[in-house]
Write a protein that holds these residues in place. Structure first.
Motif, PDB file in Angstrom:
ATOM      1  N   SER A 278       0.836  -1.199   0.000  1.00 34.02           N
ATOM      2  CA  SER A 278       0.000   0.000   0.000  1.00 34.02           C
ATOM      3  C   SER A 278       0.877   1.257   0.000  1.00 34.02           C
ATOM      4  O   SER A 278       1.740   1.415   0.869  1.00 34.02           O
ATOM      5  N   PRO A 279       0.659   2.180  -0.930  1.00 33.70           N
ATOM      6  CA  PRO A 279       1.420   3.431  -0.883  1.00 33.70           C
ATOM      7  C   PRO A 279       1.117   4.252   0.360  1.00 33.70           C
ATOM      8  O   PRO A 279       1.989   4.966   0.860  1.00 33.70           O
ATOM      9  N   ARG A 280      -0.103   4.119   0.879  1.00 31.20           N
ATOM     10  CA  ARG A 280      -0.488   4.898   2.050  1.00 31.20           C
ATOM     11  C   ARG A 280       0.127   4.335   3.332  1.00 31.20           C
ATOM     12  O   ARG A 280       0.649   5.091   4.162  1.00 31.20           O
ATOM     13  N   PHE A 281       0.075   3.035   3.504  1.00 33.79           N
ATOM     14  CA  PHE A 281       0.479   2.425   4.769  1.00 33.79           C
ATOM     15  C   PHE A 281       1.905   1.866   4.761  1.00 33.79           C
ATOM     16  O   PHE A 281       2.486   1.656   5.819  1.00 33.79           O
ATOM     17  N   GLU A 282       2.455   1.633   3.571  1.00 34.58           N
ATOM     18  CA  GLU A 282       3.811   1.093   3.441  1.00 34.58           C
ATOM     19  C   GLU A 282       4.530   1.832   2.315  1.00 34.58           C
ATOM     20  O   GLU A 282       4.929   1.234   1.313  1.00 34.58           O
ATOM     21  N   THR A 283       4.707   3.127   2.494  1.00 29.70           N
ATOM     22  CA  THR A 283       5.207   3.966   1.410  1.00 29.70           C
ATOM     23  C   THR A 283       6.574   3.521   0.913  1.00 29.70           C
ATOM     24  O   THR A 283       6.805   3.401  -0.301  1.00 29.70           O
ATOM     25  N   ASP A 284       7.515   3.290   1.825  1.00 30.46           N
ATOM     26  CA  ASP A 284       8.866   2.892   1.410  1.00 30.46           C
ATOM     27  C   ASP A 284       8.839   1.592   0.610  1.00 30.46           C
ATOM     28  O   ASP A 284       9.504   1.464  -0.427  1.00 30.46           O
ATOM     29  N   ALA A 285       8.072   0.618   1.086  1.00 34.97           N
ATOM     30  CA  ALA A 285       7.995  -0.678   0.400  1.00 34.97           C
ATOM     31  C   ALA A 285       7.312  -0.522  -0.960  1.00 34.97           C
ATOM     32  O   ALA A 285       7.697  -1.183  -1.936  1.00 34.97           O
ATOM     33  N   PHE A 286       6.303   0.337  -1.029  1.00 34.07           N
ATOM     34  CA  PHE A 286       5.620   0.602  -2.304  1.00 34.07           C
ATOM     35  C   PHE A 286       6.609   1.156  -3.324  1.00 34.07           C
ATOM     36  O   PHE A 286       6.690   0.669  -4.467  1.00 34.07           O
ATOM     37  N   ILE A 287       7.362   2.180  -2.937  1.00 27.31           N
ATOM     38  CA  ILE A 287       8.315   2.794  -3.852  1.00 27.31           C
ATOM     39  C   ILE A 287       9.379   1.789  -4.275  1.00 27.31           C
ATOM     40  O   ILE A 287       9.740   1.691  -5.465  1.00 27.31           O
ATOM     41  N   ALA A 288       9.877   1.003  -3.341  1.00 31.78           N
ATOM     42  CA  ALA A 288      10.908   0.020  -3.667  1.00 31.78           C
ATOM     43  C   ALA A 288      10.396  -1.027  -4.652  1.00 31.78           C
ATOM     44  O   ALA A 288      11.104  -1.429  -5.589  1.00 31.78           O
ATOM     45  N   THR A 289       9.146  -1.466  -4.464  1.00 38.14           N
ATOM     46  CA  THR A 289       8.560  -2.471  -5.352  1.00 38.14           C
ATOM     47  C   THR A 289       8.359  -1.919  -6.755  1.00 38.14           C
ATOM     48  O   THR A 289       8.668  -2.582  -7.753  1.00 38.14           O
ATOM     49  N   VAL A 290       7.833  -0.702  -6.844  1.00 33.45           N
ATOM     50  CA  VAL A 290       7.645  -0.067  -8.144  1.00 33.45           C
ATOM     51  C   VAL A 290       8.990   0.120  -8.836  1.00 33.45           C
ATOM     52  O   VAL A 290       9.146  -0.168 -10.035  1.00 33.45           O
ATOM     53  N   ASN A 291       9.975   0.599  -8.103  1.00 32.22           N
ATOM     54  CA  ASN A 291      11.292   0.831  -8.695  1.00 32.22           C
ATOM     55  C   ASN A 291      11.902  -0.449  -9.260  1.00 32.22           C
ATOM     56  O   ASN A 291      12.461  -0.457 -10.363  1.00 32.22           O
ATOM     57  N   ALA A 292      11.806  -1.530  -8.501  1.00 30.71           N
ATOM     58  CA  ALA A 292      12.371  -2.796  -8.965  1.00 30.71           C
ATOM     59  C   ALA A 292      11.684  -3.255 -10.252  1.00 30.71           C
ATOM     60  O   ALA A 292      12.344  -3.744 -11.187  1.00 30.71           O
ATOM     61  N   TYR A 293      10.369  -3.084 -10.324  1.00 28.95           N
ATOM     62  CA  TYR A 293       9.617  -3.513 -11.518  1.00 28.95           C
ATOM     63  C   TYR A 293       9.954  -2.620 -12.711  1.00 28.95           C
ATOM     64  O   TYR A 293      10.094  -3.100 -13.839  1.00 28.95           O
ATOM     65  N   VAL A 294      10.062  -1.332 -12.459  1.00 27.84           N
ATOM     66  CA  VAL A 294      10.416  -0.393 -13.526  1.00 27.84           C
ATOM     67  C   VAL A 294      11.766  -0.766 -14.131  1.00 27.84           C
ATOM     68  O   VAL A 294      11.945  -0.776 -15.368  1.00 27.84           O
ATOM     69  N   GLU A 295      12.730  -1.064 -13.280  1.00 25.23           N
ATOM     70  CA  GLU A 295      14.060  -1.424 -13.778  1.00 25.23           C
ATOM     71  C   GLU A 295      14.056  -2.773 -14.483  1.00 25.23           C
ATOM     72  O   GLU A 295      14.687  -2.950 -15.532  1.00 25.23           O
ATOM     73  N   GLU A 296      13.313  -3.734 -13.933  1.00 22.98           N
ATOM     74  CA  GLU A 296      13.270  -5.071 -14.526  1.00 22.98           C
ATOM     75  C   GLU A 296      12.666  -5.055 -15.922  1.00 22.98           C
ATOM     76  O   GLU A 296      13.095  -5.800 -16.809  1.00 22.98           O
ATOM     77  N   HIS A 297      11.654  -4.185 -16.128  1.00 23.76           N
ATOM     78  CA  HIS A 297      10.910  -4.206 -17.394  1.00 23.76           C
ATOM     79  C   HIS A 297      11.177  -2.979 -18.270  1.00 23.76           C
ATOM     80  O   HIS A 297      10.447  -2.752 -19.243  1.00 23.76           O
ATOM     81  N   ASP A 298      12.205  -2.227 -17.934  1.00 27.66           N
ATOM     82  CA  ASP A 298      12.590  -1.064 -18.754  1.00 27.66           C
ATOM     83  C   ASP A 298      11.422  -0.112 -18.983  1.00 27.66           C
ATOM     84  O   ASP A 298      11.188   0.372 -20.106  1.00 27.66           O
ATOM     85  N   ILE A 299      10.667   0.155 -17.914  1.00 33.19           N
ATOM     86  CA  ILE A 299       9.531   1.070 -18.009  1.00 33.19           C
ATOM     87  C   ILE A 299      10.037   2.484 -18.295  1.00 33.19           C
ATOM     88  O   ILE A 299      10.991   2.956 -17.668  1.00 33.19           O
ATOM     89  N   GLU A 300       9.375   3.169 -19.222  1.00 31.19           N
ATOM     90  CA  GLU A 300       9.750   4.543 -19.569  1.00 31.19           C
ATOM     91  C   GLU A 300       8.856   5.575 -18.896  1.00 31.19           C
ATOM     92  O   GLU A 300       9.305   6.676 -18.575  1.00 31.19           O
ATOM     93  N   VAL A 301       7.571   5.229 -18.720  1.00 28.15           N
ATOM     94  CA  VAL A 301       6.604   6.178 -18.180  1.00 28.15           C
ATOM     95  C   VAL A 301       5.732   5.477 -17.152  1.00 28.15           C
ATOM     96  O   VAL A 301       5.244   4.364 -17.398  1.00 28.15           O
ATOM     97  N   VAL A 302       5.533   6.113 -15.999  1.00 28.61           N
ATOM     98  CA  VAL A 302       4.579   5.639 -14.995  1.00 28.61           C
ATOM     99  C   VAL A 302       3.376   6.569 -15.014  1.00 28.61           C
ATOM    100  O   VAL A 302       3.528   7.792 -14.860  1.00 28.61           O
ATOM    101  N   ILE A 303       2.184   6.004 -15.242  1.00 32.37           N
ATOM    102  CA  ILE A 303       0.959   6.799 -15.298  1.00 32.37           C
ATOM    103  C   ILE A 303       0.081   6.436 -14.096  1.00 32.37           C
ATOM    104  O   ILE A 303      -0.549   5.383 -14.078  1.00 32.37           O
ATOM    105  N   PRO A 304       0.041   7.280 -13.075  1.00 29.04           N
ATOM    106  CA  PRO A 304      -0.839   7.015 -11.928  1.00 29.04           C
ATOM    107  C   PRO A 304      -2.301   7.299 -12.302  1.00 29.04           C
ATOM    108  O   PRO A 304      -2.583   8.198 -13.102  1.00 29.04           O
ATOM    109  N   THR A 305      -3.218   6.550 -11.707  1.00 35.74           N
ATOM    110  CA  THR A 305      -4.636   6.792 -11.993  1.00 35.74           C
ATOM    111  C   THR A 305      -5.470   7.091 -10.758  1.00 35.74           C
ATOM    112  O   THR A 305      -6.669   7.345 -10.873  1.00 35.74           O
ATOM    113  N   PHE A 306      -4.857   7.077  -9.567  1.00 31.98           N
ATOM    114  CA  PHE A 306      -5.609   7.443  -8.373  1.00 31.98           C
ATOM    115  C   PHE A 306      -4.673   8.213  -7.446  1.00 31.98           C
ATOM    116  O   PHE A 306      -3.718   8.845  -7.901  1.00 31.98           O
TER     117      PHE A 306
END
Length: 407
Positions: free
Chosen positions: A52-80
């Motif tokens: 959860s970004p609200r309740f586990e902010t550090d873990a949320f950011i770390a998880t997103v970052n790892a996925y972005v790097e693994e899959h060569d993500i260029e753009v992150v589009i938040p929807t909420f």
């Protein structure tokens, strides 16, 4: 583009996924639970479940970052409202990835309903009479000053938690349950008859690229829209550009506004109520190529949804029919027979089969905590104005400035 769409539980997130994927972009999705509808679209190259970004902010950011790097993500589009956590921690995202959103300070100014009213005044956009209250006594005094009123927290969303003495939600929220504070103020405004009119826009470098103005033909529990019809955008497009100009001439991202129309269909008279600095279901009323070109900043002039365009979330319309009086049945039957479903033509029906998982997720969060399922659906991804773990000193100062800039 290689794109990660976050908070894929939302119907409009699923729509963005379909539109981006259908024109050849490589799309991934993320949410805090496995059953999010958008995470099961056939247009995805993959999906992940995050803390959860609200309740586990550090873990949320770390998880997103790892996925972005693994899959060569260029753009992150938040929807909420995970957008606030991503924006506050933008400096921690991997080098080269772009967050498709405004700065944290801009987003906070838009999201805080009290500070947003000041922004609207500065932009020359009409607002209703507004009283900001910071205690239960001030709230009672304010509602007593209006024969008909509606009030809500500065940080609220989805038409949930409205205190009013007028209309179908009258008395649903007891005044005793409303506790404004200095940090969590409430807004009190006169209740005015007239339909709610909503907008959705894609903005690039301070210029509106695509824009929708729509009314809610149907609402779930008299709050969240589940059927939509596009209307003329002349006035709301002008107001949106004025607001962006006043906010930040370099703003890029998705932005949505709610108005009340005090006039008529022939001569609308809009007063702005609030902003959602993120996409809403208005994106559904725009064609895929328009949305994608808008996101990439490729449109020379704003493109607007064609008035009269209609879409509905059919499963929600059916579910809502069981909560409405029998007199509402003809309208429900008309919509089911004549209004196009948001999934029509995508051949992606398996995604919406996960809708019960979304409801179950909301029920799980709300269990034992006096929350409606509708409010609980986003409880693990919302932001209510508090400091965010790991935010920069600059963003912390921006948040203080937002609080100081309330009406």
């Amino acid at each position: 583009m290689r794109v990660l769409v976050t908070s894929s539980r939302n119907t409009f997130a699923l729509d963005l996924i379909r539109k981006l994927g259908s024109v050849g972009h490589t799309v991934f999705a993320a949410d805090t639970y496995e059953g999010a509808v958008g995470s099961h679209s056939r247009f995805l190259a993959g999906h992940l479940t995050t803390p959860s970004p609200r309740f586990e902010t550090d873990a949320f950011i770390a998880t997103v970052n790892a996925y972005v790097e693994e899959h060569d993500i260029e753009v992150v589009i938040p929807t909420f409202e995970e957008v606030f956590y991503l924006a506050a921690r933008a400096a921690d995202l991997p080098e080269g990835v772009r967050l498709y959103a405004g700065s944290f300070g801009d987003l906070a100014r838009l999201h805080d309903k009290a500070s947003f009213q000041r922004l609207a005044q500065d932009a020359g956009v009409p607002i209703p009479e507004t009283v900001v209250v910071t205690s239960p006594d001030e709230l009672r005094a304010a509602i007593e000053s209006f024969p008909r009123y509606f009030a809500r927290a500065a940080f609220s969303r989805g038409g949930v938690g409205l205190l009013t003495n007028t209309g179908p939600l009258a008395g649903k929220v007891p005044v005793e349950d409303c506790v404004p504070t200095v940090d969590q103020p409430w807004l009190v405004q006169p209740f005015v008859d007239g339909p709610m009119v909503c907008t959705y826009s894609v903005v690039v470098d301070g210029k509106v690229q695509a824009h929708t103005t729509y009314k809610a033909a149907e609402q779930w529990a008299h709050s969240t829209a589940i059927a939509f019809v596009a209307v003329d955008s002349t006035d709301t497009l002008r107001y949106t550009q004025q607001l962006v100009d006043a906010l930040d001439p370099g703003f890029t991202g998705q932005i949505s506004f709610d108005f009340v129309d005090h006039g008529s269909d022939a001569a609308p008279d809009y007063k702005i109520i609030e902003c959602n600095p993120r996409p809403t279901n208005g994106v559904i009323l725009l064609e895929a190529d328009v949305v994608v070109k808008a996101i990439q900043g490729e449109l020379a002039e704003p493109v607007v949804a064609v008035p009269g365009t209609e879409r509905q979330i059919t499963l929600a319309v059916i579910a809502d029919a069981f909560t409405e009086p029998l007199s509402h049945l003809p309208r429900t039957l008309h919509d089911l027979l004549h209004v196009r479903d948001v999934g029509a033509g995508w051949w992606d029906g398996a995604a919406m089969l996960w809708s019960p998982a979304t409801i179950a997720h909301g029920a799980k969060i709300s269990h034992g905590d006096r929350k409606e399922v509708l409010a609980a659906l986003g409880d693990d991804i919302v932001w209510n104005g508090e400091p965010i773990d790991g935010m920069s000193e600059t963003d912390a100062a921006a948040l203080e400035a937002v609080h100081a800039g309330r009406v």
